[in-house]
Write a protein that holds these residues in place. Structure first.
Motif, PDB file in Angstrom:
ATOM      1  N   LEU A 122       0.845  -1.190   0.000  1.00  0.00           N
ATOM      2  CA  LEU A 122       0.000   0.000   0.000  1.00  0.00           C
ATOM      3  C   LEU A 122       0.881   1.240   0.000  1.00  0.00           C
ATOM      4  O   LEU A 122       1.892   1.276   0.711  1.00  0.00           O
ATOM      5  CB  LEU A 122      -0.906   0.023   1.225  1.00  0.00           C
ATOM      6  N   SER A 123       0.465   2.234  -0.772  1.00  0.00           N
ATOM      7  CA  SER A 123       1.186   3.502  -0.804  1.00  0.00           C
ATOM      8  C   SER A 123       0.228   4.645  -0.566  1.00  0.00           C
ATOM      9  O   SER A 123      -0.960   4.553  -0.888  1.00  0.00           O
ATOM     10  CB  SER A 123       1.881   3.694  -2.154  1.00  0.00           C
ATOM     11  N   CYS A 124       0.756   5.709   0.005  1.00  0.00           N
ATOM     12  CA  CYS A 124      -0.050   6.889   0.280  1.00  0.00           C
ATOM     13  C   CYS A 124       0.805   8.124   0.018  1.00  0.00           C
ATOM     14  O   CYS A 124       1.920   8.222   0.539  1.00  0.00           O
ATOM     15  CB  CYS A 124      -0.533   6.861   1.719  1.00  0.00           C
ATOM     16  N   ALA A 125       0.262   9.031  -0.776  1.00  0.00           N
ATOM     17  CA  ALA A 125       0.955  10.278  -1.079  1.00  0.00           C
ATOM     18  C   ALA A 125       0.212  11.419  -0.413  1.00  0.00           C
ATOM     19  O   ALA A 125      -1.008  11.544  -0.566  1.00  0.00           O
ATOM     20  CB  ALA A 125       1.022  10.492  -2.583  1.00  0.00           C
ATOM     21  N   ALA A 126       0.953  12.229   0.332  1.00  0.00           N
ATOM     22  CA  ALA A 126       0.367  13.371   1.030  1.00  0.00           C
ATOM     23  C   ALA A 126       0.759  14.664   0.335  1.00  0.00           C
ATOM     24  O   ALA A 126       1.877  14.800  -0.175  1.00  0.00           O
ATOM     25  CB  ALA A 126       0.840  13.396   2.481  1.00  0.00           C
ATOM     26  N   SER A 127      -0.160  15.611   0.338  1.00  0.00           N
ATOM     27  CA  SER A 127       0.119  16.936  -0.212  1.00  0.00           C
ATOM     28  C   SER A 127      -0.635  17.977   0.603  1.00  0.00           C
ATOM     29  O   SER A 127      -1.592  17.655   1.301  1.00  0.00           O
ATOM     30  CB  SER A 127      -0.287  17.012  -1.686  1.00  0.00           C
ATOM     31  N   GLY A 128      -0.176  19.218   0.495  1.00  0.00           N
ATOM     32  CA  GLY A 128      -0.830  20.288   1.222  1.00  0.00           C
ATOM     33  C   GLY A 128       0.043  20.819   2.340  1.00  0.00           C
ATOM     34  O   GLY A 128       1.264  20.812   2.263  1.00  0.00           O
ATOM     35  N   ASN A 129      -0.580  21.246   3.413  1.00  0.00           N
ATOM     36  CA  ASN A 129       0.110  21.884   4.526  1.00  0.00           C
ATOM     37  C   ASN A 129       0.639  20.840   5.508  1.00  0.00           C
ATOM     38  O   ASN A 129       0.012  20.549   6.520  1.00  0.00           O
ATOM     39  CB  ASN A 129      -0.840  22.858   5.233  1.00  0.00           C
ATOM     40  N   ILE A 130       1.790  20.287   5.189  1.00  0.00           N
ATOM     41  CA  ILE A 130       2.385  19.225   6.001  1.00  0.00           C
ATOM     42  C   ILE A 130       3.456  19.819   6.897  1.00  0.00           C
ATOM     43  O   ILE A 130       4.403  20.431   6.417  1.00  0.00           O
ATOM     44  CB  ILE A 130       2.980  18.130   5.094  1.00  0.00           C
ATOM     45  N   TYR A 131       3.315  19.634   8.184  1.00  0.00           N
ATOM     46  CA  TYR A 131       4.276  20.155   9.138  1.00  0.00           C
ATOM     47  C   TYR A 131       5.559  19.333   9.092  1.00  0.00           C
ATOM     48  O   TYR A 131       5.562  18.170   8.693  1.00  0.00           O
ATOM     49  CB  TYR A 131       3.711  20.113  10.554  1.00  0.00           C
ATOM     50  N   SER A 132       6.637  19.937   9.555  1.00  0.00           N
ATOM     51  CA  SER A 132       7.914  19.220   9.569  1.00  0.00           C
ATOM     52  C   SER A 132       7.901  18.091  10.596  1.00  0.00           C
ATOM     53  O   SER A 132       8.612  17.097  10.446  1.00  0.00           O
ATOM     54  CB  SER A 132       9.060  20.182   9.865  1.00  0.00           C
ATOM     55  N   VAL A 133       7.096  18.252  11.647  1.00  0.00           N
ATOM     56  CA  VAL A 133       6.954  17.190  12.649  1.00  0.00           C
ATOM     57  C   VAL A 133       5.579  16.563  12.454  1.00  0.00           C
ATOM     58  O   VAL A 133       4.549  17.223  12.612  1.00  0.00           O
ATOM     59  CB  VAL A 133       7.093  17.732  14.077  1.00  0.00           C
ATOM     60  N   ASN A 134       5.581  15.319  12.103  1.00  0.00           N
ATOM     61  CA  ASN A 134       4.298  14.650  11.862  1.00  0.00           C
ATOM     62  C   ASN A 134       4.486  13.147  11.969  1.00  0.00           C
ATOM     63  O   ASN A 134       5.613  12.641  12.024  1.00  0.00           O
ATOM     64  CB  ASN A 134       3.762  15.017  10.477  1.00  0.00           C
ATOM     65  N   THR A 135       3.385  12.463  12.014  1.00  0.00           N
ATOM     66  CA  THR A 135       3.419  11.005  11.850  1.00  0.00           C
ATOM     67  C   THR A 135       2.550  10.648  10.654  1.00  0.00           C
ATOM     68  O   THR A 135       1.552  11.326  10.376  1.00  0.00           O
ATOM     69  CB  THR A 135       2.892  10.258  13.089  1.00  0.00           C
ATOM     70  N   MET A 136       2.941   9.607   9.970  1.00  0.00           N
ATOM     71  CA  MET A 136       2.124   9.039   8.894  1.00  0.00           C
ATOM     72  C   MET A 136       1.933   7.571   9.200  1.00  0.00           C
ATOM     73  O   MET A 136       2.812   6.933   9.804  1.00  0.00           O
ATOM     74  CB  MET A 136       2.803   9.214   7.532  1.00  0.00           C
ATOM     75  N   GLY A 137       0.802   7.053   8.802  1.00  0.00           N
ATOM     76  CA  GLY A 137       0.588   5.659   9.131  1.00  0.00           C
ATOM     77  C   GLY A 137      -0.628   5.071   8.461  1.00  0.00           C
ATOM     78  O   GLY A 137      -1.258   5.694   7.595  1.00  0.00           O
ATOM     79  N   TRP A 138      -0.931   3.859   8.879  1.00  0.00           N
ATOM     80  CA  TRP A 138      -2.064   3.108   8.347  1.00  0.00           C
ATOM     81  C   TRP A 138      -2.915   2.566   9.479  1.00  0.00           C
ATOM     82  O   TRP A 138      -2.392   2.061  10.484  1.00  0.00           O
ATOM     83  CB  TRP A 138      -1.550   1.941   7.491  1.00  0.00           C
ATOM     84  N   TYR A 139      -4.213   2.725   9.296  1.00  0.00           N
ATOM     85  CA  TYR A 139      -5.206   2.133  10.170  1.00  0.00           C
ATOM     86  C   TYR A 139      -6.086   1.247   9.302  1.00  0.00           C
ATOM     87  O   TYR A 139      -6.102   1.373   8.079  1.00  0.00           O
ATOM     88  CB  TYR A 139      -6.048   3.224  10.838  1.00  0.00           C
ATOM     89  N   ARG A 140      -6.841   0.383   9.941  1.00  0.00           N
ATOM     90  CA  ARG A 140      -7.756  -0.448   9.172  1.00  0.00           C
ATOM     91  C   ARG A 140      -9.061  -0.625   9.930  1.00  0.00           C
ATOM     92  O   ARG A 140      -9.108  -0.528  11.158  1.00  0.00           O
ATOM     93  CB  ARG A 140      -7.129  -1.808   8.859  1.00  0.00           C
ATOM     94  N   GLN A 141     -10.096  -0.901   9.143  1.00  0.00           N
ATOM     95  CA  GLN A 141     -11.416  -1.132   9.723  1.00  0.00           C
ATOM     96  C   GLN A 141     -12.074  -2.285   8.984  1.00  0.00           C
ATOM     97  O   GLN A 141     -12.369  -2.178   7.787  1.00  0.00           O
ATOM     98  CB  GLN A 141     -12.281   0.126   9.637  1.00  0.00           C
TER      99      GLN A 141
END
Length: 119
Positions: A20-39
């Protein structure tokens, strides 16, 4: 605002692999977390794995040793490599980004990508 676009879900047989891949764009802070959840159907959304902008990672116990999360800070992408998939991994997988600034945090979600593990 932040936009998250996921890709890579699909149907796979038990024991198989998916990425799985995810691309983020927009107002992204220098300190952040990225991840995956599922339901899964009829269940609550749950954490799968996260990776911080500094590189720390955290995994749910049920995916340790099977899934690997990684990120590319230059391109604001996060990838979840899933192997040894089980039918119980079937769920809608959501990409997540959490901007952090001191005590402030703002959370964003992707639309979700379906992963189905079935023979």
């Amino acid at each position: 605002q932040v936009q998250l676009v996921e890709s890579g879900g699909g149907l796979v047989q038990p024991g198989g692999s998916l990425r799985l891949s995810c691309a983020a764009s927009g107002n992204i802070y220098s300190v952040n977390t990225m991840g995956w959840y599922r339901q899964a159907l009829g269940k609550q959304r749950e954490l799968v794995a996260i990776v911080g902008s500094g590189g720390f990672t955290d995994y749910a116990d049920f995916v340790k040793g099977r899934f690997t999360i990684s990120r590319d800070n230059a391109n604001n992408t996060v990838t979840l490599q899933m192997s040894s998939l089980k039918p119980e991994d079937t769920a809608l997988y959501y990409c997540n980004l959490e901007n952090r600034a001191g005590l402030f945090k703002n959370t964003y979600w992707g639309q979700g990508t379906q992963v189905t593990v079935s023979s």
